[in-house]
Write a protein that holds these residues in place. Structure first.
Motif, PDB file in Angstrom:
ATOM      1  N   THR A 276       0.829  -1.203   0.000  1.00 58.25           N
ATOM      2  CA  THR A 276       0.000   0.000   0.000  1.00 58.25           C
ATOM      3  C   THR A 276       0.866   1.256   0.000  1.00 58.25           C
ATOM      4  O   THR A 276       0.548   2.249  -0.676  1.00 58.25           O
ATOM      5  CB  THR A 276      -0.936   0.002   1.225  1.00 58.25           C
ATOM      6  OG1 THR A 276      -1.673  -1.220   1.265  1.00 58.25           O
ATOM      7  CG2 THR A 276      -1.896   1.167   1.181  1.00 58.25           C
ATOM      8  N   PRO A 296     -16.828   8.074  -0.676  1.00 59.36           N
ATOM      9  CA  PRO A 296     -16.123   6.894  -1.209  1.00 59.36           C
ATOM     10  C   PRO A 296     -16.149   6.767  -2.727  1.00 59.36           C
ATOM     11  O   PRO A 296     -15.443   5.962  -3.295  1.00 59.36           O
ATOM     12  CB  PRO A 296     -16.871   5.735  -0.562  1.00 59.36           C
ATOM     13  CG  PRO A 296     -18.260   6.254  -0.383  1.00 59.36           C
ATOM     14  CD  PRO A 296     -18.118   7.716  -0.053  1.00 59.36           C
ATOM     15  N   ARG A 329      -6.633   3.388  -3.142  1.00 58.31           N
ATOM     16  CA  ARG A 329      -7.840   3.331  -2.297  1.00 58.31           C
ATOM     17  C   ARG A 329      -8.189   1.880  -1.952  1.00 58.31           C
ATOM     18  O   ARG A 329      -8.490   1.559  -0.791  1.00 58.31           O
ATOM     19  CB  ARG A 329      -9.023   3.972  -3.028  1.00 58.31           C
ATOM     20  CG  ARG A 329      -8.944   5.468  -3.212  1.00 58.31           C
ATOM     21  CD  ARG A 329     -10.246   5.978  -3.784  1.00 58.31           C
ATOM     22  NE  ARG A 329     -10.232   7.406  -4.052  1.00 58.31           N
ATOM     23  CZ  ARG A 329     -11.312   8.191  -3.978  1.00 58.31           C
ATOM     24  NH1 ARG A 329     -12.481   7.669  -3.647  1.00 58.31           N
ATOM     25  NH2 ARG A 329     -11.238   9.473  -4.250  1.00 58.31           N
ATOM     26  N   LEU A 333      -8.088   0.345   1.909  1.00 55.14           N
ATOM     27  CA  LEU A 333      -9.283  -0.155   2.597  1.00 55.14           C
ATOM     28  C   LEU A 333      -9.165  -1.646   2.905  1.00 55.14           C
ATOM     29  O   LEU A 333      -9.626  -2.110   3.959  1.00 55.14           O
ATOM     30  CB  LEU A 333     -10.520   0.126   1.749  1.00 55.14           C
ATOM     31  CG  LEU A 333     -10.866   1.611   1.575  1.00 55.14           C
ATOM     32  CD1 LEU A 333     -12.049   1.785   0.637  1.00 55.14           C
ATOM     33  CD2 LEU A 333     -11.160   2.256   2.929  1.00 55.14           C
ATOM     34  N   THR A 334      -8.530  -2.400   2.004  1.00 57.73           N
ATOM     35  CA  THR A 334      -8.306  -3.827   2.266  1.00 57.73           C
ATOM     36  C   THR A 334      -7.369  -4.006   3.453  1.00 57.73           C
ATOM     37  O   THR A 334      -7.611  -4.840   4.341  1.00 57.73           O
ATOM     38  CB  THR A 334      -7.714  -4.511   1.025  1.00 57.73           C
ATOM     39  OG1 THR A 334      -8.607  -4.350  -0.080  1.00 57.73           O
ATOM     40  CG2 THR A 334      -7.484  -5.989   1.276  1.00 57.73           C
ATOM     41  N   PHE A 336      -6.857  -1.895   5.885  1.00 51.81           N
ATOM     42  CA  PHE A 336      -7.552  -1.467   7.100  1.00 51.81           C
ATOM     43  C   PHE A 336      -8.481  -2.565   7.611  1.00 51.81           C
ATOM     44  O   PHE A 336      -8.536  -2.844   8.818  1.00 51.81           O
ATOM     45  CB  PHE A 336      -8.335  -0.185   6.818  1.00 51.81           C
ATOM     46  CG  PHE A 336      -8.992   0.404   8.032  1.00 51.81           C
ATOM     47  CD1 PHE A 336      -8.283   0.592   9.211  1.00 51.81           C
ATOM     48  CD2 PHE A 336     -10.330   0.780   8.003  1.00 51.81           C
ATOM     49  CE1 PHE A 336      -8.885   1.147  10.339  1.00 51.81           C
ATOM     50  CE2 PHE A 336     -10.944   1.319   9.113  1.00 51.81           C
ATOM     51  CZ  PHE A 336     -10.220   1.503  10.288  1.00 51.81           C
ATOM     52  N   ALA A 337      -9.190  -3.218   6.701  1.00 50.21           N
ATOM     53  CA  ALA A 337     -10.090  -4.298   7.101  1.00 50.21           C
ATOM     54  C   ALA A 337      -9.316  -5.455   7.729  1.00 50.21           C
ATOM     55  O   ALA A 337      -9.744  -6.040   8.739  1.00 50.21           O
ATOM     56  CB  ALA A 337     -10.890  -4.792   5.895  1.00 50.21           C
ATOM     57  N   THR A 367      -6.320   3.369  11.816  1.00 50.52           N
ATOM     58  CA  THR A 367      -7.516   4.210  11.776  1.00 50.52           C
ATOM     59  C   THR A 367      -7.147   5.658  11.489  1.00 50.52           C
ATOM     60  O   THR A 367      -7.788   6.337  10.673  1.00 50.52           O
ATOM     61  CB  THR A 367      -8.277   4.108  13.112  1.00 50.52           C
ATOM     62  OG1 THR A 367      -8.600   2.731  13.378  1.00 50.52           O
ATOM     63  CG2 THR A 367      -9.558   4.924  13.078  1.00 50.52           C
ATOM     64  N   VAL A 370      -6.081   6.020   7.730  1.00 48.52           N
ATOM     65  CA  VAL A 370      -7.215   6.038   6.799  1.00 48.52           C
ATOM     66  C   VAL A 370      -7.931   7.384   6.875  1.00 48.52           C
ATOM     67  O   VAL A 370      -8.302   7.974   5.844  1.00 48.52           O
ATOM     68  CB  VAL A 370      -8.189   4.882   7.101  1.00 48.52           C
ATOM     69  CG1 VAL A 370      -9.474   5.034   6.304  1.00 48.52           C
ATOM     70  CG2 VAL A 370      -7.526   3.544   6.768  1.00 48.52           C
ATOM     71  N   ILE A 374      -8.338  10.009   3.685  1.00 51.07           N
ATOM     72  CA  ILE A 374      -9.626  10.509   3.193  1.00 51.07           C
ATOM     73  C   ILE A 374      -9.660  12.037   3.257  1.00 51.07           C
ATOM     74  O   ILE A 374     -10.096  12.710   2.307  1.00 51.07           O
ATOM     75  CB  ILE A 374     -10.776   9.900   4.016  1.00 51.07           C
ATOM     76  CG1 ILE A 374     -10.842   8.396   3.778  1.00 51.07           C
ATOM     77  CG2 ILE A 374     -12.108  10.563   3.655  1.00 51.07           C
ATOM     78  CD1 ILE A 374     -11.831   7.669   4.674  1.00 51.07           C
TER      79      ILE A 374
END
Length: 397
Positions: A276, A296, A329, A333-334, A336-337, A367, A370, A374
């Protein structure tokens, strides 16, 4: 296993001395180590049986057929070396932040020459400033973008690039001088010295790579190559991570030779975070954050048009600004999950102590990262937010 090392003095239990004496061995005792002499022959002597239980990292056989215990660094020595490495990490961290600000303010191409040994001092007189400015006037950036600048305006972009290079030189000194002092005092094991030499070599390579990146923006198009910029960024992260890992290994010794059950999961998650970050380097190099300032959605859709506009298709991942931002992006997000999942299942698995603290810190930093990403997109990449986003990426790694 009966050997202890307290207050800088080694001690040996009488049992080991007695066994060695009966077997024809001599144990010499000094301030920092034992020297155990033995014949290298097959025997059932209990002394050799006991010696075989000494961990291999604490001894070696020298050229005379002797078993010699390695000098053990004291906790104080380990802490001093670790503190030095952590200070170097802090300097590299500051270097990355300063480099990001230099890029975001358009200052990175203001110095069109590279003098690694003689370029310590900035221009000190009006004549010197004029000479440096005339060199800059020959660059594509001045001719195509900054032709309105005079010497006063030029100074505004010069100083950031100068400080960035100066800090790089200071990091080299901050690493090399303590390293030589520690080496002379015997703070390093012989087998550890190559690690520190590799750190120093990577630092020198990073300086060379930085100039290689700048050169790409001094020919025709006044934009540095996104490939070279990403390589420069990733090398900084590697140096930082390498030094930080060695420092922690000195401060927190392993209790056993067994790996943590979640080691593979940690490595895979770290690899994803690194991927990333690499994609973020391409976003920075292509200025891809300046388009699709919505979240998003990217414009009016989750999947924007033109993701495969370039041929061959693989080029889109590196040269297509729409695809580069979309990939970043998706990766972010992957990641973060998976960080959330790592924290959740780690708690369920009974993480305790440092592992529990580290997993929680990872979740908090992810957190924050991310959120910064954003906010950076929604606000059109302001310098403060973009620099913070790059800085927190180092903390996350």
């Amino acid at each position: 296993r009966g050997i202890s090392h307290k207050n800088g003095r080694a001690s040996c239990p009488p049992g080991l001395s007695g066994l060695a004496a009966r077997g024809g061995y001599d144990i010499g005792q000094s301030e920092t180590r034992f020297r155990i002499l033995r014949r290298l022959e097959t025997t059932d002597d209990p002394a050799i049986s006991l010696l075989g239980k000494i961990p291999s990292e604490l001894h070696h056989e020298n050229g005379s057929g002797l078993l010699e215990l390695r000098p053990m660094r004291t906790t104080r020595q380990n802490r001093q070396v670790a503190t030095w490495l952590l200070i170097c990490c802090a300097l590299v961290f500051a270097m990355v932040i300063l480099g990001g600000v230099t890029r975001l303010t358009g200052s990175g191409l203001s110095m069109v020459d590279w003098r690694p040994l003689l370029g310590w001092l900035p221009p000190l007189t009006d004549t010197e400033w004029q000479r440096v400015f005339e060199m800059y006037q020959q660059s594509p950036e001045f001719q195509k973008i900054n032709s309105h600048m005079d010497v006063h305006d030029f100074k505004g972009i010069f100083w950031l690039e100068y400080l960035h290079r100066l800090l790089g030189r200071l990091i080299g000194i901050a690493f090399a001088v303590p390293f030589l002092v520690f080496a002379i005092r015997g703070y390093f094991r012989a087998g550890d010295i190559p690690k520190y030499l590799l750190m120093f070599t990577l630092g020198g390579f990073q300086g060379l790579l930085g100039w290689y990146m700048v050169k790409s923006g001094l020919v025709n198009n006044p934009e540095v190559s996104q490939y070279r910029l990403t390589a420069h960024l990733v090398t900084a992260f590697i140096i930082y991570g390498f030094m930080f890992w060695v420092a922690l290994s000195l401060l927190y010794r392993r209790d056993s030779d067994q790996s943590h059950p979640w080691l593979k999961r940690s490595v895979l998650l770290t690899a994803l975070i690194g991927t990333t970050i690499v994609s973020g380097g391409f976003v920075a190099g292509l200025k891809a954050g300046l388009i699709y300032n919505t979240f998003p959605l990217m414009g009016d859709s989750l999947i924007p048009p033109g993701l495969l506009a370039l041929e061959p298709a693989w080029r889109n991942a590196f040269d297509n600004i729409t695809t580069v931002q979309f990939n970043h992006r998706l990766l972010a997000l992957t990641t973060f999950a998976l960080v959330i999942a790592f924290w959740w299942f780690g708690r369920a698995a009974g993480f305790t102590g440092r592992a529990r603290t580290a997993s929680t810190a990872l979740l908090v930093v992810a957190t924050l990262q991310v959120g910064l990403g954003i906010a950076t997109i929604l606000n059109g990449v302001p310098i403060a937010l973009a620099a913070a986003h790059q800085a927190v990426a180092m903390l996350l790694l």
